[in-house]
Design a protein around this motif. Structure first.
Motif, PDB file in Angstrom:
ATOM      1  N   GLU A   1       4.374  12.203   2.010  1.00  0.00           N
ATOM      2  CA  GLU A   1       3.600  11.097   1.424  1.00  0.00           C
ATOM      3  C   GLU A   1       2.208  11.021   2.064  1.00  0.00           C
ATOM      4  O   GLU A   1       1.368  10.220   1.657  1.00  0.00           O
TER       5      GLU A   1
ATOM      6  N   SER B   1      10.984  15.292   4.531  1.00  0.00           N
ATOM      7  CA  SER B   1      11.434  13.904   4.418  1.00  0.00           C
ATOM      8  C   SER B   1      11.842  13.404   5.808  1.00  0.00           C
ATOM      9  O   SER B   1      11.878  14.198   6.761  1.00  0.00           O
ATOM     10  N   THR B   2      12.179  12.146   5.925  1.00  0.00           N
ATOM     11  CA  THR B   2      12.579  11.633   7.243  1.00  0.00           C
ATOM     12  C   THR B   2      13.776  12.422   7.790  1.00  0.00           C
ATOM     13  O   THR B   2      13.783  12.775   8.972  1.00  0.00           O
TER      14      THR B   2
ATOM     15  N   HIS C   1       1.518   5.938   4.941  1.00  0.00           N
ATOM     16  CA  HIS C   1       1.224   7.371   5.099  1.00  0.00           C
ATOM     17  C   HIS C   1      -0.233   7.701   4.823  1.00  0.00           C
ATOM     18  O   HIS C   1      -0.705   8.767   5.217  1.00  0.00           O
TER      19      HIS C   1
ATOM     20  N   TYR D   1       9.531   9.612  -8.408  1.00  0.00           N
ATOM     21  CA  TYR D   1       9.933   9.511  -7.008  1.00  0.00           C
ATOM     22  C   TYR D   1      10.712   8.201  -6.882  1.00  0.00           C
ATOM     23  O   TYR D   1      10.319   7.190  -7.481  1.00  0.00           O
TER      24      TYR D   1
ATOM     25  N   THR E   1      13.790  12.352  -4.592  1.00  0.00           N
ATOM     26  CA  THR E   1      13.343  11.778  -3.317  1.00  0.00           C
ATOM     27  C   THR E   1      12.540  12.875  -2.622  1.00  0.00           C
ATOM     28  O   THR E   1      12.456  14.009  -3.122  1.00  0.00           O
TER      29      THR E   1
ATOM     30  N   MET F   1      15.012   0.254  -2.883  1.00  0.00           N
ATOM     31  CA  MET F   1      16.230   0.895  -2.366  1.00  0.00           C
ATOM     32  C   MET F   1      17.456   0.041  -2.704  1.00  0.00           C
ATOM     33  O   MET F   1      18.486   0.561  -3.144  1.00  0.00           O
TER      34      MET F   1
ATOM     35  N   ASN G   1      10.804   5.929  -4.947  1.00  0.00           N
ATOM     36  CA  ASN G   1      10.011   4.765  -4.501  1.00  0.00           C
ATOM     37  C   ASN G   1       9.267   4.155  -5.690  1.00  0.00           C
ATOM     38  O   ASN G   1       8.041   4.213  -5.796  1.00  0.00           O
TER      39      ASN G   1
ATOM     40  N   HIS H   1       5.359  13.655   7.034  1.00  0.00           N
ATOM     41  CA  HIS H   1       6.070  13.327   5.780  1.00  0.00           C
ATOM     42  C   HIS H   1       5.137  13.656   4.606  1.00  0.00           C
ATOM     43  O   HIS H   1       3.929  13.396   4.698  1.00  0.00           O
TER      44      HIS H   1
ATOM     45  N   MET I   1       9.165  -2.858   5.493  1.00  0.00           N
ATOM     46  CA  MET I   1      10.441  -2.475   6.130  1.00  0.00           C
ATOM     47  C   MET I   1      10.744  -3.399   7.302  1.00  0.00           C
ATOM     48  O   MET I   1      11.897  -3.771   7.533  1.00  0.00           O
TER      49      MET I   1
ATOM     50  N   TYR J   1      13.519   3.628   8.789  1.00  0.00           N
ATOM     51  CA  TYR J   1      12.311   2.873   9.144  1.00  0.00           C
ATOM     52  C   TYR J   1      12.634   1.455   9.640  1.00  0.00           C
ATOM     53  O   TYR J   1      11.731   0.672   9.902  1.00  0.00           O
TER      54      TYR J   1
ATOM     55  N   HIS K   1      17.758   2.087   6.316  1.00  0.00           N
ATOM     56  CA  HIS K   1      16.842   3.237   6.309  1.00  0.00           C
ATOM     57  C   HIS K   1      16.325   3.480   7.729  1.00  0.00           C
ATOM     58  O   HIS K   1      16.289   2.560   8.546  1.00  0.00           O
TER      59      HIS K   1
ATOM     60  N   ASP L   1      17.933   8.632   5.085  1.00  0.00           N
ATOM     61  CA  ASP L   1      16.721   8.606   4.259  1.00  0.00           C
ATOM     62  C   ASP L   1      17.086   8.119   2.856  1.00  0.00           C
ATOM     63  O   ASP L   1      18.253   7.779   2.581  1.00  0.00           O
ATOM     64  N   SER L   2      16.104   8.102   1.978  1.00  0.00           N
ATOM     65  CA  SER L   2      16.330   7.525   0.641  1.00  0.00           C
ATOM     66  C   SER L   2      17.428   8.252  -0.126  1.00  0.00           C
ATOM     67  O   SER L   2      18.230   7.613  -0.814  1.00  0.00           O
TER      68      SER L   2
HETATM   69  P1  13P Z   1      12.451   9.309   2.666  1.00  0.00           P
HETATM   70  O1  13P Z   1      13.451   8.312   3.089  1.00  0.00           O
HETATM   71  O2  13P Z   1      12.873  10.020   1.438  1.00  0.00           O
HETATM   72  O3  13P Z   1      12.049  10.260   3.744  1.00  0.00           O
HETATM   73  O4  13P Z   1      11.127   8.502   2.227  1.00  0.00           O
HETATM   74  C1  13P Z   1      10.407   7.768   3.106  1.00  0.00           C
HETATM   75  C2  13P Z   1       9.927   6.486   2.557  1.00  0.00           C
HETATM   76  O5  13P Z   1       8.796   6.245   2.352  1.00  0.00           O
HETATM   77  C3  13P Z   1      10.890   5.473   2.267  1.00  0.00           C
HETATM   78  O6  13P Z   1      10.226   4.385   1.857  1.00  0.00           O
END
Ligand code: 13P
Ligand code: SF4
Length: 332
Positions: free
Chosen positions: A223, A237-238, A198, A135, A151, A87, A137, A221, A292, A49, A47, A63-64
Motif C-alpha cells: 500500500e 502483506s502483513t 502507508h 481490494y 487482499t 473487516m 479494504n 507493505h 485501528m 495492527y 488484525h 492479516d485481512s
Molecule cells: P493486510 O492485512 O492484507 O496486510 O492489509 C493491511 C491493511 O491495511 C489492513 O487494513
C-alpha cells in the motif's frame, strides 16, 4: 449506509447509558472480557495492527485474508472484531446469521472512504467489458459492484485467475494497483484511492535511516507509494512481512507498514531489531492507523457486555457482496 448504521447504534448506546459507564481503576478489563467471551459463546478476531494487549487476547490473529478465512470457520454465536469497519463488515457478510460487533463504529479506513459507491459505479460504467477486482479494504457497496475481491496476500493469484484477454479495473488502492501492474506486467485501470498510513512514509528519511543502519533490510507493505517500494528488499502483506523476517538471516529491519505488526515481529524474532520506517511529519504518530487504534480493552469489554455496536447490513447488499468474497475464498 455506514453513517446510518453508526447513528442507529449510537442512539441505542445512549439509551442504555453505555457511553457513560466507567469502571474503577481496579476493574480487570482483560479477565472480565475473557469470562464474558466464554459465557456468551463469542470469539475475538484481531488484525495485526491492533495494540499488543488486544493481539495477545485474540482467538484469531492475522492479516485481512487470514481473518476473512477465519470468519468462515467460526462456530461461536458472536464475533467481536478488533479491526476496522470493512473487516467486521466482511465477517458479517460471510456470517449473516451471527452477531458481529465492532468496538467502535468510528473505526473506518481512509482507503475504503476514498472510494464512494456512487462515483465508483459511474467510473465502472465507462468500462462495461472490464472485470472488477476490489481490494478487501472497501465498503460492502463496492464489493457488491465487484467481480472478485482480493487482499494484499492473494492479489497476484486473484489477477492470475482472470483471462489475459480481459481488461481489469482495480480499486480502490492505486499504490497496490501500480505495484501489481509492474509485478505482473499486466495493465489495469486504477481507481485513485490510497491509505493515509502507508502514504505517510518519507522517502528521504528512509534513505537516511538506511545509511544509519547499513546492515538493516528495508521491508514494505504494497500500500506504500512506488518510490518507497523501489527501495525495498522485500514487499508483502502483513503476514508476508512477518514470514519474511522469520526466514531471512538479517538481524535488523526497517519496517514500512502500520507499527502494530512490530509486536508480532519482536515476539517471533526476539533476537532481531525492528525499526518503524520514518514518516514525513515529525509531529504525528502517522505510522499508527488512528482508526485501528480506536479499539481499546475498555471498548472491547463494553461492546461484548452490551452486544453493541453491532454491524447491521441490508440483506440484499450482503448477498451481492458475498459473491466476489466467495470467489476469492474459493481460490484458496
Ligand atoms: P493486510 O492485512 O492484507 O496486510 O492489509 C493491511 C491493511 O491495511 C489492513 O487494513
Ligand atoms: Fe485503512 Fe490504512 Fe488503516 Fe489499513 S492502515 S485500516 S488501509 S487507513
Amino acid at each position: 449506509m455506514f453513517v446510518d448504521t453508526f447513528l442507529k447504534a449510537k442512539e441505542n448506546l445512549e439509551k442504555i447509558g453505555y457511553l457513560d459507564i466507567e469502571h474503577s481503576n481496579e476493574f480487570d478489563y482483560e479477565n472480565e472480557f475473557i469470562k464474558l467471551k466464554k459465557s456468551k459463546d463469542a470469539v475475538l478476531l484481531a488484525h495485526y495492527y491492533q495494540n499488543a494487549q488486544i493481539q495477545e487476547l485474540a482467538d484469531f490473529l492475522g492479516d485481512s485474508l487470514y481473518l476473512a478465512q477465519a470468519a468462515v470457520k467460526v462456530k461461536a454465536k458472536m464475533i467481536v472484531f478488533a479491526g476496522v469497519h470493512f473487516m467486521a463488515e466482511t465477517a458479517k457478510i460471510i456470517n449473516p446469521s451471527k452477531k458481529v460487533l465492532l468496538p467502535d463504529l468510528k473505526a473506518g479506513c481512509s482507503l475504503a472512504e476514498s472510494c464512494p459507491p456512487k462515483e465508483f459505479a459511474e467510473f465502472k460504467a465507462q468500462y462495461p467489458d472490464a472485470v472488477v477486482v476490489s481490494y478487501i479494504n472497501c465498503t460492502a457497496e463496492i464489493k457488491a459492484l465487484s467481480d472478485i475481491v482480493c487482499t494484499s496476500s492473494n492479489a497476484k493469484r486473484v489477477i492470475h485467475s482472470i483471462d489475459r484477454s480481459k481488461r481489469i479495473i482495480f480499486a480502490p488502492d492505486k499504490n497496490l494497483g501500480h505495484f501489481l501492474i509492474k509485478e505482473l506486467n499486466r495493465p489495469m485501470i486504477l481507481w485513485d484511492g490510497a491509505c493515509m498510513v502507508h502514504e505517510a512514509f518519507s522517502f528521504d528519511k528512509i534513505v537516511k535511516m538506511a545509511q544509519q543502519y547499513p546492515r538493516a533490510k528495508f521491508i514494505a507493505h504494497p500500500e506504500s507509494e512506488s518510490p518507497i517500494l523501489d527501495l525495498a528488499h522485500y514487499i508483502g502483506s502483513t503476514s508476508g512481512l512477518l514470514n519474511y523476517v522469520q526466514n531471512d538471516d538479517a538481524s535488523q529491519y526497517i519496517v514500512a507498514t502500520e507499527a502494530g505488526i512490530l509486536h508480532q515481529m519482536q515476539k517471533v524474532c526476539p533476537q532481531k531489531e525492528f525499526i518503524p520506517a520514518p514518516v514525513q511529519d515529525d509531529t504525528c504518530a502517522c505510522s499508527e492507523c488512528a482508526y485501528m487504534k480506536l479499539n481499546t480493552m475498555q471498548k472491547l469489554y463494553n461492546c461484548l457486555k452490551f452486544e453493541l455496536p453491532e454491524i447491521i447490513l441490508d440483506q440484499q447488499l450482503m448477498k451481492q457482496a458475498k459473491v466476489p468474497i466467495d470467489r476469492m475464498l474459493e481460490l484458496g
